[in-house]
Design an enzyme around this catalytic site. Structure first.
Site, PDB file in Angstrom:
ATOM      1  NE  ARG A 133      12.662   0.906  -0.548  1.00 34.03           N
ATOM      2  CZ  ARG A 133      11.319   0.103  -0.716  1.00 34.03           C
ATOM      3  NH1 ARG A 133      11.275  -0.363   0.574  1.00 34.03           N
ATOM      4  NH2 ARG A 133      10.889   0.408  -1.771  1.00 34.03           N
ATOM      5  CE  LYS A 198      14.051  -1.930   6.756  1.00 32.17           C
ATOM      6  NZ  LYS A 198      13.358  -1.555   5.745  1.00 32.17           N
ATOM      7  NE  ARG A 332       1.146  -2.442   4.901  1.00 29.32           N
ATOM      8  CZ  ARG A 332       1.089  -1.258   5.929  1.00 29.32           C
ATOM      9  NH1 ARG A 332       1.314  -1.679   7.469  1.00 29.32           N
ATOM     10  NH2 ARG A 332       2.069  -0.277   6.381  1.00 29.32           N
TER      11      ARG A 332
HETATM   12  C1  BTN Z   1      14.623   1.384   4.445  1.00 28.16           C
HETATM   13  O1  BTN Z   1      13.971   2.490   4.301  1.00 28.16           O
HETATM   14  O2  BTN Z   1      14.576   0.537   3.860  1.00 28.16           O
HETATM   15  C2  BTN Z   1      16.730   1.784   3.851  1.00 28.16           C
HETATM   16  C3  BTN Z   1      17.400   2.337   5.297  1.00 28.16           C
HETATM   17  C4  BTN Z   1      18.503   2.881   4.643  1.00 28.16           C
HETATM   18  C5  BTN Z   1      19.392   3.273   5.926  1.00 28.16           C
HETATM   19  C6  BTN Z   1      20.200   3.868   5.126  1.00 28.16           C
HETATM   20  S1  BTN Z   1      21.321   3.910   6.904  1.00 28.16           S
HETATM   21  C7  BTN Z   1      23.202   4.452   6.296  1.00 28.16           C
HETATM   22  C8  BTN Z   1      21.982   5.287   4.892  1.00 28.16           C
HETATM   23  N1  BTN Z   1      22.267   6.971   4.808  1.00 28.16           N
HETATM   24  C9  BTN Z   1      20.965   6.786   4.925  1.00 28.16           C
HETATM   25  O3  BTN Z   1      20.918   8.561   5.230  1.00 28.16           O
HETATM   26  N2  BTN Z   1      19.877   6.062   4.867  1.00 28.16           N
HETATM   27  C10 BTN Z   1      20.828   4.883   4.400  1.00 28.16           C
END
Ligand code: BTN
Length: 337
Positions: A133, A198, A332
């Site tokens: 994100r 996380k 945060r």
């Molecule tokens: C976050 O930042 O919390 C979201 C992370 C999401 C990661 C997943 S891995 C599978 C899918 N492909 C990506 O490139 N991102 C999501």
């Protein structure tokens, strides 16, 4: 809800074939001598050495080499495997397994552009440009975690998606609990935390006519067997194996995640987010905590008061209850919280 998931474990291209055969041999985490590997693969001992270097360069996989004993993976690796390893469970969508991708979300968007019909899912062993994100990268080492994207068609515009990202977070929490992770919950909107760190993240990407027919790519990353290879992660993190003290079978995790997603998405489509409000509150780890909410340049300090019936964040700022929503927001904890 009847179609069997079909996936193929195969090299993405002919050059990967040799590296994958070697990985297959080493996956058990035991020592294998150069001679044994050479005769299994029909190559010389010096070619074995070159191939070991190649899998390190190609997949970032660490192989220990000990004189007199041979080669061994730093960590045992359970491969993502074909359909028969889905433990007899059936899915509403087909799943494509690819070894290496830039990002499963990016691949999902390409497949949509190429006219593949949703729903469909993609899973891979390694992402070279995993997306998080707010423009962040998502650490995606080979063979350790789960990188999964599911594409769903939306017929009635984005209104139908209200609260969806929170519901996906709930499905991930349920799947992780069922796999044995305890002390787990959510930080708004959909960060999954275990022991306060996380363990999984959700990234939704939308394409098409947002007022009418569009598609949503639901990207989920779960830290499964990662122990220490994520120095690039700039926040406290954990993984299922850290939490449970054992290596997990990512196929079982994938099956469990999809079963939960299937159920949660169907209920969300039929009933909307409001029906999940209670479950969300039960899993809201930061309710009552003092936080700083960032939205681009803007920062607001307040106390988390849960979510409303659309999944928007309720924040008590001084004496006023303010409502926030949108994918670019992040929370945060304040140090004095
Ligand atoms: C976050 O930042 O919390 C979201 C992370 C999401 C990661 C997943 S891995 C599978 C899918 N492909 C990506 O490139 N991102 C999501």
């Amino acid at each position: 809800m009847t179609r069997m998931a079909m996936i193929n474990l195969k090299a993405d291209n002919s050059q990967q074939m040799g590296s994958l055969q070697l990985l297959e041999l080493l996956r058990d985490g035991h020592f294998h001598s150069g001679q044994e590997i050479g005769s299994s693969l029909g190559i010389s001992r010096s070619a074995v050495w070159k191939r070991i270097k190649k899998i390190n360069a190609e997949f970032g996989v660490i192989v220990h080499s000990v004189s007199g004993r041979g080669y061994k993976l730093a960590q045992e690796m359970v491969a993502l495997a074909p359909a028969e390893k889905f433990y007899g469970r059936s899915m509403s969508w087909d799943v494509a397994l690819i070894n290496t991708l830039d990002s499963t979300n990016a691949e999902a968007l390409r497949r949509l552009e190429n006219g593949i019909t949703a729903p469909f899912a993609i899973v891979c062993e390694q992402q070279t440009a995993g997306r998080g994100r707010r423009g962040r990268a998502w650490a995606s080492p080979f063979g350790e975690n789960l990188y999964f994207s599911l594409v769903v068609k939306v017929n009635k515009g984005v209104k139908q998606l209200e609260g969806l990202s929170l519901v996906v977070g709930l499905a991930a929490v349920r799947a992780l609990r069922n796999i044995g992770v305890q002390d787990i919950g959510l930080k708004w909107p959909n960060d999954v935390l275990a022991s306060g760190r996380k363990i999984a993240g959700v990234l939704l990407e939308l394409v098409g006519d947002l007022a009418d027919v569009c598609h949503v790519v639901i990207g989920i990353g779960i830290n499964a067997n990662m122990l220490n290879s994520a120095e690039s992660i700039n926040q406290p993190w954990t993984s299922i194996s850290i939490e449970t003290g054992r290596l997990i079978d990512r196929n079982a995790l994938l099956a469990e995640l999809q079963v939960q997603l299937d159920e949660y998405l169907a209920n969300h489509l039929a009933l909307g987010f409001s029906t999940f409000c209670n479950e969300w509150r039960q899993n809201d780890l930061w309710c009552g905590r003092l936080v700083e909410l960032s939205s681009g340049e803007r920062q607001v300090t307040g106390v988390v008061r849960g979510v409303d019936s659309t999944g928007a964040l309720l924040l008590q700022v001084n004496d006023e209850l303010q409502v926030f929503s949108g994918g670019e927001l992040s929370l945060r904890l304040r140090h004095d919280s």
